[in-house]
Design a protein around this motif. Structure first.
Motif, PDB file in Angstrom:
ATOM      1  N   HIS A 171       5.059   2.855 -10.035  1.00  0.00           N
ATOM      2  CA  HIS A 171       4.050   1.904  -9.566  1.00  0.00           C
ATOM      3  C   HIS A 171       2.685   2.198 -10.179  1.00  0.00           C
ATOM      4  N   MET A 172       1.855   1.134 -10.215  1.00  0.00           N
ATOM      5  CA  MET A 172       0.505   1.229 -10.754  1.00  0.00           C
ATOM      6  C   MET A 172      -0.495   0.781  -9.698  1.00  0.00           C
ATOM      7  N   GLU A 173      -1.587   1.506  -9.624  1.00  0.00           N
ATOM      8  CA  GLU A 173      -2.650   1.177  -8.676  1.00  0.00           C
ATOM      9  C   GLU A 173      -3.409  -0.067  -9.148  1.00  0.00           C
ATOM     10  N   ILE A 174      -3.650  -0.985  -8.212  1.00  0.00           N
ATOM     11  CA  ILE A 174      -4.476  -2.168  -8.489  1.00  0.00           C
ATOM     12  C   ILE A 174      -5.787  -1.993  -7.746  1.00  0.00           C
ATOM     13  N   ARG A 175      -6.870  -1.813  -8.481  1.00  0.00           N
ATOM     14  CA  ARG A 175      -8.171  -1.571  -7.848  1.00  0.00           C
ATOM     15  C   ARG A 175      -8.903  -2.853  -7.488  1.00  0.00           C
ATOM     16  N   ALA A 176      -8.648  -3.920  -8.206  1.00  0.00           N
ATOM     17  CA  ALA A 176      -9.330  -5.182  -7.918  1.00  0.00           C
ATOM     18  C   ALA A 176      -8.504  -6.341  -8.463  1.00  0.00           C
ATOM     19  N   VAL A 225       1.622  -2.126  -7.402  1.00  0.00           N
ATOM     20  CA  VAL A 225       2.694  -3.030  -7.814  1.00  0.00           C
ATOM     21  C   VAL A 225       3.578  -2.262  -8.804  1.00  0.00           C
ATOM     22  N   PRO A 226       4.825  -2.693  -8.990  1.00  0.00           N
ATOM     23  CA  PRO A 226       5.656  -2.055 -10.010  1.00  0.00           C
ATOM     24  C   PRO A 226       5.002  -2.124 -11.391  1.00  0.00           C
ATOM     25  N   ILE A 227       5.193  -1.078 -12.164  1.00  0.00           N
ATOM     26  CA  ILE A 227       4.551  -1.006 -13.476  1.00  0.00           C
ATOM     27  C   ILE A 227       4.915  -2.201 -14.341  1.00  0.00           C
ATOM     28  N   GLN A 228       6.181  -2.648 -14.268  1.00  0.00           N
ATOM     29  CA  GLN A 228       6.622  -3.730 -15.134  1.00  0.00           C
ATOM     30  C   GLN A 228       5.978  -5.069 -14.794  1.00  0.00           C
ATOM     31  N   ALA A 229       5.288  -5.151 -13.638  1.00  0.00           N
ATOM     32  CA  ALA A 229       4.626  -6.405 -13.278  1.00  0.00           C
ATOM     33  C   ALA A 229       3.303  -6.593 -13.999  1.00  0.00           C
ATOM     34  N   VAL A 230       2.724  -5.505 -14.520  1.00  0.00           N
ATOM     35  CA  VAL A 230       1.423  -5.573 -15.184  1.00  0.00           C
ATOM     36  C   VAL A 230       1.643  -5.795 -16.672  1.00  0.00           C
ATOM     37  N   THR A 231       0.991  -6.814 -17.196  1.00  0.00           N
ATOM     38  CA  THR A 231       1.121  -7.140 -18.616  1.00  0.00           C
ATOM     39  C   THR A 231      -0.246  -7.492 -19.172  1.00  0.00           C
ATOM     40  N   VAL A 232      -0.279  -7.913 -20.428  1.00  0.00           N
ATOM     41  CA  VAL A 232      -1.535  -8.217 -21.112  1.00  0.00           C
ATOM     42  C   VAL A 232      -1.458  -9.625 -21.670  1.00  0.00           C
ATOM     43  N   THR A 288       5.719 -22.054  -8.700  1.00  0.00           N
ATOM     44  CA  THR A 288       4.794 -21.970  -9.821  1.00  0.00           C
ATOM     45  C   THR A 288       4.275 -20.537  -9.965  1.00  0.00           C
ATOM     46  N   ALA A 289       4.052 -20.147 -11.219  1.00  0.00           N
ATOM     47  CA  ALA A 289       3.489 -18.828 -11.501  1.00  0.00           C
ATOM     48  C   ALA A 289       1.980 -18.953 -11.688  1.00  0.00           C
ATOM     49  N   ARG A 290       1.233 -18.101 -10.955  1.00  0.00           N
ATOM     50  CA  ARG A 290      -0.227 -18.085 -11.085  1.00  0.00           C
ATOM     51  C   ARG A 290      -0.647 -16.767 -11.713  1.00  0.00           C
ATOM     52  N   MET A 291      -1.445 -16.840 -12.773  1.00  0.00           N
ATOM     53  CA  MET A 291      -1.899 -15.639 -13.468  1.00  0.00           C
ATOM     54  C   MET A 291      -3.146 -15.095 -12.788  1.00  0.00           C
ATOM     55  N   VAL A 292      -3.155 -13.771 -12.530  1.00  0.00           N
ATOM     56  CA  VAL A 292      -4.269 -13.119 -11.852  1.00  0.00           C
ATOM     57  C   VAL A 292      -4.734 -11.947 -12.703  1.00  0.00           C
ATOM     58  N   GLU A 293      -6.001 -11.956 -13.075  1.00  0.00           N
ATOM     59  CA  GLU A 293      -6.563 -10.818 -13.795  1.00  0.00           C
ATOM     60  C   GLU A 293      -6.783  -9.670 -12.819  1.00  0.00           C
ATOM     61  N   VAL A 294      -6.413  -8.443 -13.218  1.00  0.00           N
ATOM     62  CA  VAL A 294      -6.512  -7.296 -12.320  1.00  0.00           C
ATOM     63  C   VAL A 294      -7.201  -6.135 -13.027  1.00  0.00           C
ATOM     64  N   THR A 295      -7.755  -5.260 -12.191  1.00  0.00           N
ATOM     65  CA  THR A 295      -8.287  -3.984 -12.662  1.00  0.00           C
ATOM     66  C   THR A 295      -7.355  -2.893 -12.167  1.00  0.00           C
ATOM     67  N   THR A 296      -6.797  -2.133 -13.104  1.00  0.00           N
ATOM     68  CA  THR A 296      -5.798  -1.131 -12.744  1.00  0.00           C
ATOM     69  C   THR A 296      -6.416   0.261 -12.689  1.00  0.00           C
ATOM     70  N   ARG A 306       0.849  -1.192   0.000  1.00  0.00           N
ATOM     71  CA  ARG A 306       0.000   0.000   0.000  1.00  0.00           C
ATOM     72  C   ARG A 306       0.882   1.238   0.000  1.00  0.00           C
ATOM     73  N   ARG A 307       0.544   2.199  -0.870  1.00  0.00           N
ATOM     74  CA  ARG A 307       1.316   3.419  -0.996  1.00  0.00           C
ATOM     75  C   ARG A 307       0.464   4.490  -1.659  1.00  0.00           C
ATOM     76  N   THR A 308       0.951   5.702  -1.647  1.00  0.00           N
ATOM     77  CA  THR A 308       0.269   6.804  -2.326  1.00  0.00           C
ATOM     78  C   THR A 308       0.749   6.871  -3.771  1.00  0.00           C
ATOM     79  N   VAL A 309      -0.193   6.842  -4.698  1.00  0.00           N
ATOM     80  CA  VAL A 309       0.126   6.870  -6.124  1.00  0.00           C
ATOM     81  C   VAL A 309      -0.402   8.187  -6.696  1.00  0.00           C
TER      82      VAL A 309
END
Length: 456
Positions: free
Chosen positions: A407-412, A349-356, A392-400, A51-54
């Protein structure tokens, strides 16, 4: 005996060669992971969701300019005979800025004064004529009523009287016209002196004593100087069309001027243009920007403008006492960071962690290289992060949400403390898939890497 020896040697040679081949194949198998253990998995880098201020920031570049700047041009043409100001002087409203040679305008004023006198004399003459013809008309009317004179003689007297009245009225108009011309000549003479329309600083001086200038009556006229209020400065920057939608009036901003890299000015958005500036229109290098104006809060040039001991320039013979030039000068270039939105206590999370990822490919298990199948079923692109769980890597769908520089905000979709995979870039952007075996760094290594990154 010799035959047996020869056979033994051949056996030794064949056995040694076979042993060498076995050893080589064994080494290759061990190196490739075919022999001697399981695949350790893809080596990755991870960080914890926290948790941080973005704060979302829009960066733009532009130049400083005064909020209020007036261009001084003469209303009349002539030669500059006095210029009691220099560039950088502080002036007060009503101070003399320049004086043009008044000889021609003084002569014109004298001619108009003479013209007024002449027209007044003509008016007096017409007035006397009018009185005389009126008396004649009145006398002829009495005689006509008594039948002493003919009707034609009476009509001649009446016509002469009316003409005299008309000439008198015309003379009055001539006097009024001469007076108007006199007033115009007086104003033209007064315009040979140029006075400051407001208090401020001479920010630009384009002329010297002896030069001839053209008045605004002749097209645009000569731009002699600029007067600016340097205590009220602003930045005009070009914001890309993709970013301007996030900018709103009164958004706060941090301003860095190239000439003062160690100092930061604070500002606020005051104006967002409705019309774009388009560069290289119609080409592949076309760029569409919108001008955004940002007011510099406070007075960036407080107590720095040059002043005269008596204030303004009322005593031009007294040299200016320099107190240092302005800090923020018109035309200085710089960058602006506009804080468009802030979210406190956000899971980030760091921006580079979010992908498509294409969920159609994920469901079918096909590779993104199968372009034919991909085109036939379309795309279902969604934002995801990969969470490292054990090996193991687990894929999680997120709402940014919004993002700052890092860093990028993860809303859900993701909870605080999850260990997300941040690198290598190729692994996150292409290689990782649900269930991919990974080799994670230890918590100690991860912590030391973050400390090093932060120190850099």
């Amino acid at each position: 005996m010799s035959s047996a020896t020869s056979t033994s040697r051949r056996i030794l040679y064949w056995g040694g060669g076979l042993l060498a081949v076995v050893l080589i194949l064994g080494g290759i198998g061990w190196g490739m992971g075919w022999i001697g253990g399981e695949d350790p998995g893809l080596s990755i880098e991870t960080e914890r969701a926290e948790r941080r201020t973005v704060t979302q920031v829009v960066t733009a570049f532009g130049r400083a300019q005064p909020e209020v700047e007036v261009t001084i041009s003469p209303d009349v043409s002539g030669e500059i005979v006095a210029l009691p100001v220099q560039e950088g002087d502080a002036v007060q409203k009503g101070d003399l800025l320049a004086r043009l040679k008044p000889d021609d305008y003084q002569a014109q004023l004298d001619r108009q004064r003479a013209q007024v006198s002449q027209q007044k004399a003509a008016l007096a003459e017409r007035r006397a004529d009018s009185v005389q013809t009126r008396r004649t008309y009145q006398r002829k009317q009495k005689l006509y009523d008594k039948g002493v004179i003919s009707e034609s003689e009476f009509q001649d007297a009446e016509s002469a009287y009316r003409q005299a009245v008309a000439r008198l009225q015309s003379a009055r108009y001539q006097v009024e016209s001469a007076k108007a011309s006199l007033q115009d000549a007086r104003e033209q003479l007064e315009k040979t002196r140029l006075y400051a329309p407001m208090s401020g600083t001479v920010s630009k001086l384009e002329v010297e004593v002896g030069e001839r200038v053209v008045g605004t009556a002749q097209r645009a006229g000569t731009e002699m100087m600029n007067i600016a209020q340097l205590d009220r400065m602003e930045m005009e920057v070009d914001v890309n069309e993709n970013d301007v939608v996030n900018v709103e009036s009164r958004d706060t901003a941090s301003i860095e001027i190239d000439a003062y890299p160690e100092r930061t000015f604070q500002g606020a958005v005051t104006e967002i243009a409705n019309s774009a500036r388009i560069e290289n229109q119609g080409s592949q290098q076309q760029v569409t920007n919108f001008p955004v104006t940002i007011r510099v809060l406070g007075d960036p040039n407080a107590a720095t403008a040059s002043t005269r001991e008596s204030g303004g320039i009322s005593r031009p013979e007294v040299p200016a006492r320099e107190m240092g030039g302005p800090v923020l000068r018109p035309g200085m270039s710089g960058s602006v960071e506009i804080q468009t939105e802030t979210v406190d206590n956000a899971v980030a999370v760091p921006i580079q962690a979010v992908t498509v990822r294409d969920f159609n490919e994920v469901r079918s298990g096909t590779s993104s290289d199968s372009s034919g199948a991909k085109a036939s079923r379309g795309e279902d692109l969604r934002k995801v992060v990969f969470v490292a769980e054990a090996d193991t890597a687990r894929m999680v769908e997120v709402t940014t949400g919004i993002a700052d520089d890092t860093h990028m905000e993860i809303r859900a979709g993701l909870d605080e403390g999850a260990r997300v995979i941040t690198g290598p870039y190729e692994a996150v952007s292409q290689d990782l898939a649900p269930g991919t075996k990974v080799q994670m760094p230890s918590e100690e290594d991860e912590g030391s890497e973050q400390v090093v990154a932060a120190s850099q």
